[in-house]
Design an enzyme around this catalytic site. Sequence first.
Site, short mmCIF file in Angstrom:
data_model
loop_
_atom_site.label_atom_id
_atom_site.label_comp_id
_atom_site.label_asym_id
_atom_site.label_seq_id
_atom_site.Cartn_x
_atom_site.Cartn_y
_atom_site.Cartn_z
N GLU A 42 -9.58 -1.70 5.20
CA GLU A 42 -10.33 -1.38 6.54
C GLU A 42 -11.55 -1.97 6.49
O GLU A 42 -11.98 -2.63 5.47
CB GLU A 42 -10.92 0.18 6.41
CG GLU A 42 -9.47 1.14 6.29
CD GLU A 42 -8.74 1.35 7.73
OE1 GLU A 42 -8.57 0.44 8.41
OE2 GLU A 42 -8.32 2.40 7.75
N HIS A 68 -7.32 -4.55 10.27
CA HIS A 68 -7.09 -4.18 8.90
C HIS A 68 -5.72 -4.88 8.40
O HIS A 68 -4.80 -5.23 9.15
CB HIS A 68 -7.15 -2.72 8.41
CG HIS A 68 -5.87 -1.77 8.85
ND1 HIS A 68 -5.99 -0.40 9.44
CD2 HIS A 68 -4.64 -2.08 8.47
CE1 HIS A 68 -4.82 -0.19 9.61
NE2 HIS A 68 -4.13 -0.93 9.36
N ASP A 117 0.96 -1.34 -0.11
CA ASP A 117 -0.04 -0.12 -0.12
C ASP A 117 0.91 1.21 -0.17
O ASP A 117 2.03 1.35 0.16
CB ASP A 117 -1.00 -0.01 1.20
CG ASP A 117 -0.26 -0.37 2.50
OD1 ASP A 117 1.06 -0.55 2.48
OD2 ASP A 117 -0.95 -0.60 3.57
N ASN A 155 -7.70 -2.34 14.28
CA ASN A 155 -9.01 -2.87 13.94
C ASN A 155 -9.07 -4.01 13.06
O ASN A 155 -10.17 -4.11 12.43
CB ASN A 155 -9.65 -1.27 13.37
CG ASN A 155 -9.00 -1.12 11.90
OD1 ASN A 155 -8.10 -1.57 11.53
ND2 ASN A 155 -9.32 0.10 11.34
C1 GLP Z 1 -0.55 0.63 8.52
C2 GLP Z 1 -0.20 -0.17 7.39
C3 GLP Z 1 -0.52 -1.67 7.60
C4 GLP Z 1 -0.02 -2.04 9.04
C5 GLP Z 1 -0.47 -1.37 10.09
C6 GLP Z 1 -0.17 -1.72 11.53
O1 GLP Z 1 -1.81 1.09 8.71
N1 GLP Z 1 -0.85 0.25 6.18
O2 GLP Z 1 -0.03 -2.36 6.64
O3 GLP Z 1 0.20 -3.48 9.22
O4 GLP Z 1 -0.26 0.19 9.86
O5 GLP Z 1 1.19 -1.10 11.82
P1 GLP Z 1 2.02 -1.27 13.05
O6 GLP Z 1 2.92 -2.53 12.64
O7 GLP Z 1 2.86 0.08 13.08
O8 GLP Z 1 1.21 -1.54 14.10
#
Ligand code: GLP
Length: 246
Positions: A143, A138, A67, A136
């Site tokens: 989402e 995702h 992404d 959440n």
């Molecule tokens: C972002 C990314 C996700 C990632 C998520 C969790 O939203 N788009 O791909 O998994 O954050 O991030 P973290 O590992 O910092 O908790």
Amino acid sequence: MRIYQEKDYNAMSRRAASVIAAQVVSKPDCVLGLATGSTPVGTYQQLIQWCKQGDLSFAQVHSVNLDEYCGLAPEHDQSYRYFMQTNLFDHVDIKPENTNVPSGLVSDPEEECARYEDVVKGLGYADLQLLGLGRNGHIGFNEPCGEFPLATHLVDLTESTIEANARFFASANDVPKQALTMGVGTIMKARKILIVASGADKADAVWKAFCGPITPEVPASVLQLHPDVTLVGDGSALAKLMEDKA
Ligand code: GLP
């Protein structure tokens, strides 16, 4: 599904890196699906170390990232292209032209989504897709919503994601409100999935993803339908899941 509950973040990172290294060693010209976020940073550091020691090479690897934020240039220090350059690509022997991240700075994001989906498809989809997990539930930037989105698409970020990611920006107002993300369908086409989770604030999401109903309201729950998933987490992220499975 394989589950590795490791004692802490470092052990989790080493384990996740060893799953990725096994993929690269067994198929040097594989396609790696890569993820951003704070969770995989230690995994990337371990891979960099093995590469610097000469134990691992990404010379024939192609990568596809999940992404990108809409509206951020690749040079922006919070863009996911910048994240990948600084946390992995600049430190290993992957060929720059073999790395793919959706472009957030395009006049027509829908067109970019279609182009990116074609790139991933053209590479035959990922041999191994690394995923983090949003609080959440995702994956990528898919989402919670009414149905599982199939292909790469433009998404409106939820308040909870904007809030969670605000820590990387000057304020929540500076977090882009939209992103381009591989769809759940694109992710599910990967031959193998490796999902990493760290910290107590992920325990609920991990539990819902793997013990709850399969629903687009918890996008990661779709992974229950994937035939080859490895979950690597630290003690606190996996605590609720392991309690349930005991
Ligand atoms: C972002 C990314 C996700 C990632 C998520 C969790 O939203 N788009 O791909 O998994 O954050 O991030 P973290 O590992 O910092 O908790």
